[in-house]
Design a protein around this motif. Structure first.
Motif, short mmCIF file in Angstrom:
data_model
loop_
_atom_site.label_atom_id
_atom_site.label_comp_id
_atom_site.label_asym_id
_atom_site.label_seq_id
_atom_site.Cartn_x
_atom_site.Cartn_y
_atom_site.Cartn_z
N THR A 138 8.49 -5.11 -29.78
CA THR A 138 7.48 -4.33 -30.51
C THR A 138 7.85 -4.08 -31.97
OG1 THR A 138 8.50 -2.28 -29.72
CG2 THR A 138 6.65 -3.18 -28.45
N GLY A 139 9.03 -4.54 -32.39
CA GLY A 139 9.41 -4.33 -33.78
C GLY A 139 10.74 -4.99 -34.09
N VAL A 140 11.10 -4.98 -35.37
CA VAL A 140 12.33 -5.61 -35.81
C VAL A 140 13.09 -4.69 -36.75
CG1 VAL A 140 11.69 -8.04 -35.52
CG2 VAL A 140 11.00 -6.83 -37.59
N LYS A 141 14.39 -4.78 -36.66
CA LYS A 141 15.26 -4.19 -37.67
C LYS A 141 15.67 -5.34 -38.59
CE LYS A 141 19.89 -2.24 -38.33
NZ LYS A 141 21.16 -1.85 -37.65
N VAL A 142 15.22 -5.30 -39.84
CA VAL A 142 15.49 -6.39 -40.77
C VAL A 142 16.64 -5.98 -41.67
CG1 VAL A 142 14.54 -7.91 -42.52
CG2 VAL A 142 13.08 -7.09 -40.67
N ASP A 143 17.70 -6.76 -41.61
CA ASP A 143 18.96 -6.43 -42.27
C ASP A 143 19.25 -7.46 -43.37
OD1 ASP A 143 21.11 -4.71 -42.49
OD2 ASP A 143 21.83 -5.05 -40.45
N VAL A 144 20.33 -7.25 -44.08
CA VAL A 144 20.79 -8.19 -45.11
C VAL A 144 19.62 -8.49 -46.06
CG1 VAL A 144 22.36 -10.14 -45.44
CG2 VAL A 144 21.97 -9.30 -43.14
N ILE A 145 18.86 -7.47 -46.40
CA ILE A 145 17.63 -7.71 -47.15
C ILE A 145 17.92 -8.17 -48.57
CG2 ILE A 145 15.72 -6.46 -48.27
CD1 ILE A 145 15.09 -5.17 -45.63
N HIS A 146 18.94 -7.57 -49.18
CA HIS A 146 19.05 -7.86 -50.60
C HIS A 146 19.94 -9.07 -50.89
CE1 HIS A 146 17.27 -6.30 -54.16
NE2 HIS A 146 18.27 -6.83 -54.79
N THR A 147 19.55 -10.22 -50.32
CA THR A 147 20.26 -11.47 -50.60
C THR A 147 19.52 -12.34 -51.60
OG1 THR A 147 19.19 -12.40 -48.66
CG2 THR A 147 21.45 -11.63 -48.39
N LEU A 148 18.24 -12.08 -51.78
CA LEU A 148 17.41 -13.01 -52.55
C LEU A 148 17.88 -13.17 -53.99
CD1 LEU A 148 13.88 -12.05 -51.20
CD2 LEU A 148 15.35 -13.94 -50.49
N GLU A 149 18.44 -12.11 -54.57
CA GLU A 149 18.89 -12.22 -55.96
C GLU A 149 20.03 -13.23 -56.11
OE1 GLU A 149 21.61 -9.10 -57.66
OE2 GLU A 149 20.81 -7.92 -56.02
N TYR A 150 20.71 -13.57 -55.01
CA TYR A 150 21.80 -14.54 -55.04
C TYR A 150 21.31 -15.97 -55.23
CZ TYR A 150 24.90 -11.05 -52.75
OH TYR A 150 25.65 -9.97 -52.42
N VAL A 151 20.08 -16.24 -54.78
CA VAL A 151 19.64 -17.63 -54.63
C VAL A 151 18.31 -17.90 -55.34
CG1 VAL A 151 20.89 -18.07 -52.48
CG2 VAL A 151 18.64 -16.99 -52.38
N SER A 152 18.06 -17.18 -56.41
CA SER A 152 16.73 -17.24 -57.03
C SER A 152 16.63 -18.23 -58.19
CB SER A 152 16.34 -15.84 -57.52
OG SER A 152 17.29 -15.32 -58.43
N GLU A 153 17.71 -18.92 -58.53
CA GLU A 153 17.75 -19.79 -59.71
C GLU A 153 16.61 -20.81 -59.72
OE1 GLU A 153 18.70 -21.85 -63.14
OE2 GLU A 153 19.50 -19.92 -62.49
N GLU A 154 16.39 -21.48 -58.60
CA GLU A 154 15.39 -22.56 -58.55
C GLU A 154 13.98 -22.08 -58.25
OE1 GLU A 154 16.51 -25.74 -55.94
OE2 GLU A 154 18.65 -25.38 -56.25
N TYR A 155 13.81 -20.78 -58.02
CA TYR A 155 12.54 -20.31 -57.47
C TYR A 155 11.87 -19.27 -58.36
CZ TYR A 155 14.46 -22.72 -53.45
OH TYR A 155 14.99 -23.67 -52.62
N GLY A 156 12.02 -19.40 -59.66
CA GLY A 156 11.32 -18.51 -60.57
C GLY A 156 11.96 -17.17 -60.79
#
Length: 863
Positions: free
Chosen positions: A485-503
């Motif tokens: 019925t739901g999710v615990k979403v963890d490790v959320i703040h990883t996107l800033e590590y890998v954003s070079e190619e994606y704007g």
């Protein structure tokens, strides 16, 4: 709290300006607020513009826009311009000295905490906001770095008192040189209103997130639950979860939700078969380079045979095994650390270390059962009916709900990118690519973190942002169909590590947060998500349009894996400081979640006291066989609901610009409301805190001692909730000290109540308005004193001329203040002879748990 989606009940106090709308002024390098210099030596390239000039209109709902516009003169934006474009720009906003501030900064990629000081150079790297005290005008000024275009900003310390702002895109391909609204500034006479007003203004300005008042919190917010993490770590499997829930139920507490944490997914390790689950994972860290290779459950759960745990011949479960596995895995981890240390010191012959590591690995493998496959662990019962049942995760959730009728929600864990290491390329229908990790310079000024080290080591298997929506819908639609019925979403703040190619980080975050928001709305009723490892402004400004609940503190650490300088005690107070101060800003946007704890921990009571009045859910991560039911029953009703406060807990004013961790004098005090009174919790958190030179949390044993302080009814911010305003206007209050079991009467004119709090202990003060009945009797209901939050047990209260009628949830010892004895007491429609009254005003009666009435008793006193 009251329904957070009901804006009618929200408070938004307008700061009176006495007709003068020219509150801010930036001239000749000096930034002033109502004529008071706040920043000096402001560079010529810095601009300040009013809110209305930057945001003359908005796509936000009209009531919100009008609300913000009505006080828009209290806010404005800093901008700056550089000669050359760059993907990362640093600029001074000016300097301040000898002015107290409170701030929140990221001490790790994922987590933020409180920091205080008196000048710009005292700020820490990656500061999310700074609140300045301006006693000259009895006001406060808040500076919030924000998002403009494709850039995100944070504050950093400068030299000689300067405040630096850093704007970065996260991609060398995304550059700029000019900003008009890179930081928001707001002024108010109230430090709690300033947060509401500022984040509402930013919500209207950005229109990329929603306030908590616009959303509904998950149903589990006022319930008791269990998370599997500390019980099993990565060894979690169906039989263990089953027996964990059964133990709580057998002990008289029904978990209303469970979170099956990390360890249930299909993850593989690079260099091994990409389509097979990694074996023998135990501790957090060993899975951090692994990637999803399927979007459903791993073998341990996929091979579950429906009905097997309902059978009289259910598979055996050894509650000692998880602890044995964890203990052996810790031995192995220490051996690997010893080898790594030897390498760093120049040792070349590592054969002895490698031999020890191989021995421990083999022992761990043998404990898991050698080459026995996971499919052997939970077999069917062998009956014909078992073969017709659903299997795998669906079969397991069906069986859980069949056996445990009160279990409302079953959540599972996953990382934002799928798993810690993302999604393995070529193993699913998704377009995934392993992206090397790049840590920003700002994060180099924060604490060394195992998770970051491991992610840097393995990179992230990033699903292309065009498929972010597909990633989440593929996972969540499946999970929803199999009973999750739901999710615990963890490790959320990883996107800033890998954003070079994606704007850049902002654009990549928008794509991912849009995808998860759509999936949440479609698959989990719009609310079934707990966000975690997310305490950076990117997430709050971009990711919370749908998400309405999240962690406000770092993990509950039952002990520091690197060794505790003060035993198991030193990190416990730190956790409470994280939660209390982060709630000031996060609580405007999400329902604060104070995280789980373990009920048999040495500091369990310390944690339980804070959870009782935090205003969020109560959940634990107890090991199987490791419970303190006596303690839990002071937090939780038998039906798995809790006596929850109606707001979220916040630090009192006299704590805002103090250091309750290692200043050797300050007791953390947090305030909240119940339906018919207010509450203050006083916690001695002294003993550890952030060391800015060593960039780590450090023990301060010299502060680990009793602290003295005081509590006053005015410490409760009664005006912060419409329902509580009238409660704050009483002439007298009955005050109950939960731990001291003391009842007293105070007035707003009374002296503060003195207190001495021992290390890692607390007191809870319940303040209830005294009501005069007729001409003779004064009365105030305290509630059930066998619960930490006594006032939370009062569901209904009605006064008559010579009568009090109450609805009380729970069973146990009810206490009220009464200046005289009642003539009669009625309990659930019949006469009650068992009440007691003493000349000190204590009126008591023992209440049963009324199962058929949802645990609620009707109590009437006649005078």
């Amino acid at each position: 709290m009251a329904p957070p989606h009901d804006p009618v009940k929200s408070i938004f106090t307008v700061l009176k300006s006495d007709g003068d709308k020219n509150i801010f002024d930036l001239t000749h390098g000096k930034f002033c607020v109502k004529g008071v210099p706040l920043l000096s030596e402001v560079p010529n390239n810095v601009s300040f513009k009013t809110f209305s000039s930057i945001c003359p209109s908005s796509e936000a709902p009209l009531p919100l826009f009008e609300r913000v516009q009505s006080i828009s003169y209290n806010g404005g934006f800093f901008g700056f311009t550089k000669e050359n474009q760059s993907d990362r720009l640093m600029n001074s906003l000016g300097k301040f000295k000898d002015r107290s501030f409170l701030s929140i900064f990221r001490f790790k990629t994922w987590w933020s905490t409180q920091w205080v000081g008196t000048c710009g150079s005292d700020l820490q790297m990656e500061t999310q906001w700074v609140l300045l005290e301006v006693p000259e005008i009895r006001s406060y000024v808040l500076i919030v770095p924000t998002i403009e275009g494709k850039f995100r900003s944070a504050l950093h310390p400068g030299t000689d008192g300067h405040v630096m702002i850093c704007a970065e895109s996260g991609s060398t391909q995304v550059k700029s040189s000019s900003f008009d609204s890179i930081a928001y500034v707001h002024v108010s006479k109230n430090p709690y209103n300033i947060m509401k007003e500022a984040y509402t203004a930013l919500r209207v300005h950005l229109n990329t997130f929603k306030l908590l008042e616009e959303k509904s919190a998950p149903p589990l917010v006022d319930k008791f639950g269990w998370c599997t993490w500390d019980a099993f770590y990565l060894t979690v499997e169906p039989a263990g979860v089953w027996h964990g829930v059964k133990e709580f139920t057998d002990g008289g507490l029904s978990p209303r939700f469970i979170i099956i944490d990390d360890g249930w997914q299909s993850i593989s390790v690079d260099g091994e078969n990409p389509h097979e689950d990694a074996k023998n994972l135990v501790l957090g860290g060993t899975q951090m380079t692994a990637r999803l290779h399927r979007l459903d459950e791993g073998e341990k759960f996929r091979n579950y045979k429906g009905g097997s745990l309902l059978s009289p011949n259910s598979p055996p479960f050894d509650p000692k095994k998880p602890k044995m596995l964890i203990s052996k895995a810790i031995e192995l981890e220490h051996a690997e650390k010893a080898r790594d240390k030897a390498v760093q010191s120049g040792v070349t012959n590592l054969s002895q270390f490698e031999s020890e590591i191989e021995r421990l690995k083999q022992e761990l493998n043998d404990m898991f059962g050698g080459e026995k496959k996971d499919s052997d662990s939970v077999q069917g019962c062998g009956s014909c009916c078992c073969s017709t049942k659903a299997n795998g995760m669906k079969g397991f959730t069906n069986d859980l709900r069949t056996q445990f009728k009160n279990l409302d929600d079953i959540y599972v864990w996953h990382a934002l990118c799928g798993a810690w290491g993302g999604v393995s390329p070529g193993t699913t229908h998704l377009n995934s690519k392993v992206i090397p990790v790049k840590v920003s310079p700002g994060l180099d000024g924060t604490m060394n973190d195992l998770a970051v080290v491991k992610i840097v080591e393995g990179g992230i298997g990033l699903v292309h942002p065009d498929q972010a929506e597909d990633l989440y819908d593929s996972m969540h639609s499946y999970l929803s169909k199999v009973g999750i019925t739901g999710v615990k979403v963890d490790v959320i703040h990883t996107l800033e590590y890998v954003s070079e190619e994606y704007g850049g980080r902002v654009e990549l975050a928008k794509a991912y947060y849009k995808g998860i928001s759509k999936s949440l709305a479609k698959n989990f009723n719009g609310t079934g998500l707990i966000s975690s490892m997310q305490q950076c402004n990117d997430f709050f400004f971009l990711g919370t349009e749908q998400i309405s609940m999240g962690r406000v503190g770092d993990d509950f650490w039952f002990q520091d894996p690197n060794g505790d300088p003060n035993g198991v005690y030193w990190l416990q107070g730190v956790h409470m400081i994280h939660c209390a101060y982060n709630s000031m800003w996060m609580g405007q946007i999400i329902q604060p979640d104070w995280d789980m704890f373990q009920s048999d921990h040495l500091c369990a009571k310390f944690h339980a006291g804070s959870r009782a009045i935090c205003g969020g859910p109560v959940y634990v991560s107890d090991s199987v066989g490791g419970h303190n039911f006596d303690l839990l029953k002071m937090l939780v009703f038998p039906d798995g609901t809790i006596p929850k406060c109606i707001h979220f807990a916040l630090p009192t004013r006299d704590c805002l610009f103090k250091n309750p961790l290692f200043d050797n004098k300050t007791i953390l005090k947090i305030w909240n409301f119940n339906k018919y009174g207010g509450v203050i919790g006083a916690f001695n958190c002294q003993g550890a805190g952030w060391d800015s030179k060593e960039q780590r949390i450090k023990g301060h044993s010299e502060c680990y001692k009793p602290m003295t302080g005081s509590v006053h009814v005015s410490d409760i911010e009664w005006d912060q909730k419409e329902e509580a305003k009238q409660l704050g206007e009483a002439e007298e209050y009955a005050v109950y000290l939960n731990q001291a079991e003391k009842l007293t009467i105070v007035t707003p004119q009374s002296d503060a109540i003195p207190m001495t709090i021992e290390p890692s202990t607390f007191e809870i003060f319940s303040f209830v308005p005294v009501k005069r009945l007729g001409l003779a009797i004064k009365f105030a209901p305290i509630g059930l004193t066998n619960m930490f939050n006594s006032g939370g047990t009062l569901n209904g209260l009605e006064y008559g001329e010579n009568m009090v009628k109450m609805e009380v949830k729970g069973g146990g010892n009810f206490l009220a203040f009464s200046s005289g004895p009642p003539k009669k007491c009625c309990l659930n429609g019949g006469d009650a002879a068992g009440f007691g009254w003493s000349s000190d005003g204590k009126l008591t009666i023992h209440l049963p748990w009324m199962e058929e009435a949802g645990g609620v008793c009707e109590v009437i006193f006649l005078f």
